[in-house]
Write an enzyme that holds these catalytic residues in place. Structure first.
Site, short mmCIF file in Angstrom:
data_model
loop_
_atom_site.label_atom_id
_atom_site.label_comp_id
_atom_site.label_asym_id
_atom_site.label_seq_id
_atom_site.Cartn_x
_atom_site.Cartn_y
_atom_site.Cartn_z
N SER A 259 0.83 -1.12 0.06
CA SER A 259 -0.04 0.05 -0.25
C SER A 259 0.63 1.30 0.00
O SER A 259 1.77 1.36 -0.78
CB SER A 259 -0.84 -0.17 1.26
N LYS A 263 4.37 2.00 -2.09
CA LYS A 263 4.77 3.23 -3.06
C LYS A 263 6.06 3.47 -2.61
O LYS A 263 7.02 3.89 -3.57
CB LYS A 263 3.84 4.38 -2.81
N TRP A 350 -9.81 0.25 -5.76
CA TRP A 350 -9.26 1.77 -5.45
C TRP A 350 -7.70 1.89 -5.92
O TRP A 350 -7.21 2.91 -6.32
CB TRP A 350 -9.51 1.83 -3.90
N HIS A 400 -7.55 -5.80 -0.53
CA HIS A 400 -6.26 -4.88 -0.32
C HIS A 400 -5.60 -5.45 0.97
O HIS A 400 -6.12 -5.41 2.23
CB HIS A 400 -6.63 -3.55 -0.02
C1 GTR Z 1 -5.37 4.49 1.54
C2 GTR Z 1 -4.67 5.28 0.42
C3 GTR Z 1 -4.25 4.32 -0.57
C4 GTR Z 1 -3.29 3.38 0.31
C5 GTR Z 1 -3.67 3.11 1.58
C6 GTR Z 1 -2.59 2.55 2.43
O1 GTR Z 1 -6.39 5.17 2.15
O2 GTR Z 1 -5.80 5.90 -0.34
O3 GTR Z 1 -3.54 4.99 -1.51
O4 GTR Z 1 -2.03 3.87 0.25
O5 GTR Z 1 -4.18 4.08 2.26
O6 GTR Z 1 -1.42 2.93 2.46
O7 GTR Z 1 -3.34 1.81 3.23
#
Ligand code: GTR
Length: 658
Positions: A259, A263, A350, A400
């Site tokens: 997540s 990145k 997402w 996710h």
């Molecule tokens: C979310 C965000 C994502 C992702 C995620 C995370 O809220 O929109 O881009 O990075 O968090 O890191 O858990």
């Protein structure tokens, strides 16, 4: 030539609502990943390194993540704590904990690193990842130091006021399967991202940035680094230290992240080419996914919710993604020519799974410059089906998250791409490429024949005894040895010859009774399954080709009942210390009917409740196991499981003793 993706419909969608309509993505043209500052694409690896890569990296710095932060000296404050431990009851490990000081000043910021290593000889590859909730949350091991850093209040992980509590231990452990990775020969390292930049919009003053002379308030320069750049810097500083450890292979440290930390892993891999492989898990917008698609999370939504992750300039591209001089495929390309994994989850819309795939497709030209195949396909793969060579992409079932399935795939890629030169098998053994046809195969010189090619009278077979150490009561039929089953289903036969590491060859035929069940008990502890599994898809860790309860076969190579089949097994025994505890896992490579079904599968203590030392055990067998635990040498046991399986031409070739 610019890479372009053309979709049939130019649609519209409300910026406030996430777009989940593929048709509304519309048409866009991606910046050419190979372009240098003059817009001209490079055509050689040298020109990529000298001209295009620095240019593309600078675009990512100035438009997305901010300028790279300078390296600082890293030292250990206090001592490095090292302890032997047994994880999950039977996985021997070394646990290392160290507090790293990031900078020269006495009050320089610190980060706590947790590292588990397998108990093996030699240097190991290590997966390094940052975590969201402190090292103690990653594993239930009660000896992990509890983080005292700020973390966001969260009931589910028992963070109150806003710090971790004892009840926070292990709350993220489903995302960090240490035991499974140690058993495969990898080390696992982690640290809390909040040690260097608390993940909140006003986290900057409490971050390491002031110690690096960076401004934290007022109007920030457009290319001022944010949280992701600071976390990537943390990963590089941890790497500075990891590569000084004698157990760590400095050329095989793999950066992984999920997540927002996915990145971060991508940016860390871009900025620091010492990372040998880069893994992005569900990294989405600002990670692997193309910004221009406007599918799921967008530059607008991410920079308004998490302005502190990126440099201020990124915010200016909200709703103007198509003006960006770069896109996320250029980020992926920074990993080249190293192996890259881009992992998506199908319910994680997402993060735009398809946008992550298309980004990997668009990054491929850089691997091609190096003469490598990146993804090697432009076709979106079915669920749970990794594709690619130097770039691996897959979309997992589910939502996710980063799960055991994902880690196994990361390890598969590391095994395939990084460890190909250094298979983790005992040194000095000849390569293992068994001949499996035609049958019967002539035993090589020096082999100990346990069952000859033809058996006319089982009573003359002096190479096996029964469970009680007396003569065997299995019979010969049609020149082959046939399992004689009793009601106990434990009328196994035990070789009198013992071995430590060995190549084992066995020809066998399953019978129709009891599903053809039999098996080869290696040392009496680990069973290479014999079972009527013809055509079973997908085969499980109980089907033929499996090391029972340790690993399913790579492919189903079983033949139908009534045909002769053949196993060739390279068995590297586990090493035990004087107390009998395994200090180095064993591993098994196996070929079944011409197909590789196990490739250096690691194993530790036996898992089956049916081993001959447990089920139907006799005094004789107790003695055999005692001898095994003290010398490391054990027998081959042919299994009775109620089915009259046939054996012929069974032999072993010891690898480590004459
Ligand atoms: C979310 C965000 C994502 C992702 C995620 C995370 O809220 O929109 O881009 O990075 O968090 O890191 O858990």
């Amino acid at each position: 030539m610019a890479a372009s993706v053309v979709l049939p419909l130019e649609g519209t969608f409300l910026a406030a609502e996430p777009n989940y309509d593929e048709a509304a993505v519309g048409q866009y043209t991606l910046p050419d990943v190979l372009a240098g500052p003059d817009g001209v694409p490079v055509s050689s690896p040298e020109a990529w390194r000298k001209i295009a890569r620095p240019h593309q990296l600078e675009l990512l710095e100035t438009c997305v993540y901010g300028r790279r932060l300078p390296a600082v000296p890293v030292s250990v404050t206090g001592t490095v704590e090292r302890a032997d431990c047994l994880l999950a009851g039977d996985v021997p490990a070394v646990r290392i904990q160290a507090t790293l000081r990031l900078g020269e000043a006495a009050d320089a910021p610190t980060t706590d690193v947790l590292l588990y290593l397998p108990k093996t000889e030699g240097r190991v590859p290590v997966f390094l990842q940052l975590n969201f909730r402190g090292n103690h949350a990653e594993h239930p091991d009660p000896d992990i130091r509890l983080s005292t850093a700020w973390m966001p209040d969260d009931k589910a992980t028992a963070i109150v006021d806003p710090h971790a509590t004892e009840a926070s231990r292990g709350t993220s452990s489903q995302r960090w399967p240490v035991e499974a990775m140690l058993v495969r020969g990898f080390g696992m390292a982690t640290a809390y991202c909040g040690d260097v930049f608390p993940d909140r919009a006003d986290g900057r003053p409490a971050s390491v940035l002031p110690s690096l002379g960076r401004p934290v308030d007022g109007t920030l320069p457009p290319d001022e680094p944010g949280g992701i750049a600071t976390w990537a810097w943390q990963l590089s500083r941890i790497l500075d230290w990891l590569i000084t450890l004698p157990e760590v292979d400095p050329e095989q440290v793999i950066v992984v992240g999920h997540s927002r930390l996915g990145k971060t892993a991508l940016w860390a891999g871009a900025c620091d080419e010492r990372f040998a492989m880069v893994v992005s898990n569900n990294s989405g917008c600002g990670g692997a996914a193309l910004s221009r698609r406007n599918f799921g999370e967008t530059v607008g939504t991410i920079t308004s919710r998490f302005p502190h992750w990126f440099c201020p300039a990124f915010t200016m591209y909200a709703d103007r993604e198509r003006d960006l001089p770069c896109d996320q495929h250029t980020l992926l390309a920074m990993a080249a020519p190293r192996p890259l994994v881009v992992a998506s989850a199908v319910r994680d819309r997402w993060a735009d799974p398809r946008g992550e795939f298309l980004s990997a497709v668009a990054a491929e030209p850089v691997w091609k410059l190096f003469g490598l195949t990146g993804l090697g396909t432009t076709e979106y793969p079915p669920l749970d089906t990794p594709v690619g060579e130097s770039i691996t992409y897959y979309v997992r079932t589910g939502r996710h998250d980063m799960l055991a399935y994902d880690w196994q795939r990361f390890a598969d890629v590391a095994d395939r791409m990084l460890r190909k030169q250094t298979p983790p098998q005992a040194d000095g053994y000849p390569a293992f490429h068994p001949v499996q046809s035609p049958l019967p195969v002539t035993p090589p010189a020096g082999a100990v024949v346990l069952v000859p090619e033809r058996v006319d009278d089982a009573a003359t077979l002096m190479t096996f005894v029964g469970m009680n150490g007396g003569a065997i009561d299995w019979k010969a039929d049609d020149g082959t040895l046939v399992v004689h089953s009793t009601t106990s289903h434990a009328n196994h036969i035990v070789s009198t010859a013992v071995f430590r590491d060995a190549d084992i060859h066995a020809e066998f035929m399953t019978a129709t009774e009891a599903k053809g069940n039999s098996g080869l008990y290696l040392h009496g502890h680990y069973e290479m399954q014999i079972y009527d599994s013809f055509g079973v898809q997908p085969p499980t860790d109980q089907d033929e080709g499996s090391l029972y309860r340790f690993g399913k076969p790579i492919v189903n190579a079983s033949l139908p009942t009534g045909q002769w089949q053949v196993y060739d097994i390279r068995f590297i025994a586990p090493r035990r210390d004087a107390s009998g505890t395994i200090v180095t896992p064993g591993n098994v490579t196996a070929w079944l009917n011409g197909r590789l079904v196990q490739n250096e599968l690691r194993f530790t203590e036996p898992r089956s409740p049916y081993t001959p030392y447990k089920h139907g055990v006799t005094d004789y067998l107790k003695g055999v196991e005692k001898h095994l635990l003290s010398t490391g040498e054990g027998p081959l046991v042919l299994q009775d499981h109620g089915s009259p399986a046939r054996f012929r031409n069974v032999w072993i070739k010891r690898l480590d003793t004459p």
